[in-house]
Design an enzyme around this catalytic site. Structure first.
Site: not given
Length: 470
Positions: A104, A184, A310
């Protein structure tokens, strides 16, 4: 979320951090966890309608993410903060070598950080393809829109403006590129979060009108954690707004998800409703709160859901760096957990079949290594009357190579009329492709690609190729 993690201040907002990467905390995480864990029974979702014609490339089928040929695609990858570290292009090969099947990639629309140009995005997509990684591109500038701690955040509509500028770059990449509309996209402002469903649906429709046929990924509000349950009850309606029925929901699991049941309830709500979901981000801790990362991994494996940890490297506070200083030889404890631990990358990742020889775990084989210096595979990308496009992928063996030469034979009546990514000549023994100046040095297991246009009828099957190291 924004990156790297920032500890919450007394009002739940993050403390000041370096502008490069900051992670937003969530208000009242302990209370939120209880709300998320207990809320599933309150929502009733309607299973999405099936569409008669599946979109090209990666798409949703029966609530699952699949490839064009219907092969199940379970994302197992990491996040990479490309927009802040555009010089770390070697990270794509390192991420692949760590066992990932996907990455990502953080991009910027220019609203909060430096805009990634179409040329830069094209390079990112090429790096993903060369390293046989499914590429999830996301616009990070939407992070926390509406929250007082993100005054410069962009709207989803602004993110779509950026995606519109990238459409000529991304058209035709549906087999291995997914579009994560905005990271987000809302913070903790209730009035703003109440608009999440409409804003997300509008963004989906705009992208389809532009011409995007990619699988779309939509992040939850509440800094990605949906701790007040805005995304969950609205998900079926948002999915129904997509005329291609090809939208995937993404939850980010940090401090809200610190208990088994909270994780299970959220994921099972979507799988039970026939709605596709991935864990687009998660960590082992969100300062100062713990995350139940082992349970996130085991539940994703049990349910067959994708996840992306992450993050590879570059966090201002490096406790969430998988490797330190972008050095793949220096993994952190978090990186060791994700790469080599139970239900981690090497344990569960399967390469996308579109890349030619999928279906095998991406970790190193247990059989004795072969002595091949490199291997080469040719595939037919597309065809038309009188011509076709081919792609050659060269992969180094168990040792690095400094230069390569691939050979294949075309059927009678076909010849190479144009080529890129390598020097092409034709001789009595077939077509020879030698590396270009920029793609000849390959680390062990790394890949490079070259493309060409062929005249005549596309061969079926594609011609076999051999490779030798220079």
């Amino acid at each position: 979320m924004q990156h790297s993690p920032a500890p919450p201040g007394p009002d739940g907002a993050p403390e000041a951090t370096a502008p490069r990467m900051t992670r937003r905390a969530v208000t009242a995480a302990a209370t939120a966890a209880a709300l998320v864990a207990g809320a599933a029974a309150a929502f009733v979702a309607t299973a999405p309608d099936a569409r008669a014609d599946a979109p090209p490339g990666i798409h949703v089928a029966d609530g699952r993410v699949v490839e064009a040929d219907g092969t199940d695609l379970v994302l197992r990858g990491v996040n990479h903060a490309h927009t802040w570290y555009t010089h770390t292009t070697g990270s794509f090969a390192d991420i692949k070598a760590a066992g990932a099947n996907s990455v990502r990639v953080v991009l910027s629309s220019g609203d909060q950080w430096t805009r990634n140009t179409p040329e830069d995005v094209a390079d990112v997509v090429d790096l993903c393809e060369e390293n046989r990684l499914v590429c999830i591109l996301e616009v990070h500038d939407t992070t926390g829109y509406g929250d007082t701690s993100a005054p410069d955040a962009a709207t989803l509509d602004q993110a779509v403006d950026y995606w519109e500028s990238l459409y000529p770059t991304l058209a035709g990449t549906e087999d291995y590129v997914m579009v994560n509309i905005g990271n987000e996209p809302m913070g903790n402002d209730d009035a703003t979060n109440a608009t999440w469903a409409d804003a997300t649906s509008d963004a989906i429709v705009r992208l389809r009108d532009i011409g995007y046929e990619h699988a779309l990924v939509v992040d939850a509000p509440n800094w990605g954690q949906d701790w007040k349950n805005y995304m969950r009850p609205a998900a079926a309606g948002v999915f129904a707004s997509d005329p291609d029925a090809n939208t995937i929901f993404s939850i980010h699991m940090y401090s809200v998800y610190n208990q088994h049941q909270t994780v299970t309830d959220y994921l099972e709500f979507f799988t039970g409703a026939g709605l596709p979901i991935i864990v687009g981000e998660f960590g082992w801790q969100q300062t100062p709160a713990d995350v139940d990362e082992d349970w996130v991994l085991s539940e994703a494996e049990r349910l067959g859901l994708g996840w992306l940890a992450w993050s590879w490297s570059g966090n201002t506070d490096p406790y969430l760096d998988l490797v330190l200083e972008f050095d793949a030889a220096n993994p952190s404890a978090w990186g060791t957990r994700i790469i080599d631990g139970p239900d981690g990358l090497r344990d569960t990742a399967v390469e996308a079949s579109w890349f030619g020889e999928g279906g095998e775990p991406t970790d190193p084989p247990t059989d004795p290594p072969t002595e091949e210096e490199c291997t080469a595979v040719v595939r037919v990308v597309g065809s038309w009357p009188g011509g076709w496009q081919g792609e050659l992928t060269v992969t180094a063996g168990d040792a690095a190579v400094d230069g390569w030469d691939a050979t294949f034979t075309l059927p009678e009546g076909s010849s190479v009329t144009q080529a890129w990514g390598g020097e092409t000549t034709t001789g009595a023994d077939g077509v020879h492709v030698t590396n270009a100046a920029w793609n000849g040095t390959l680390a062990a297991g790394a890949s490079a690609t070259a493309g060409f246009i062929g005249s005549g009828t596309a061969p079926a099957p594609a011609p076999a190729a051999t490779c030798s190291a220079g």
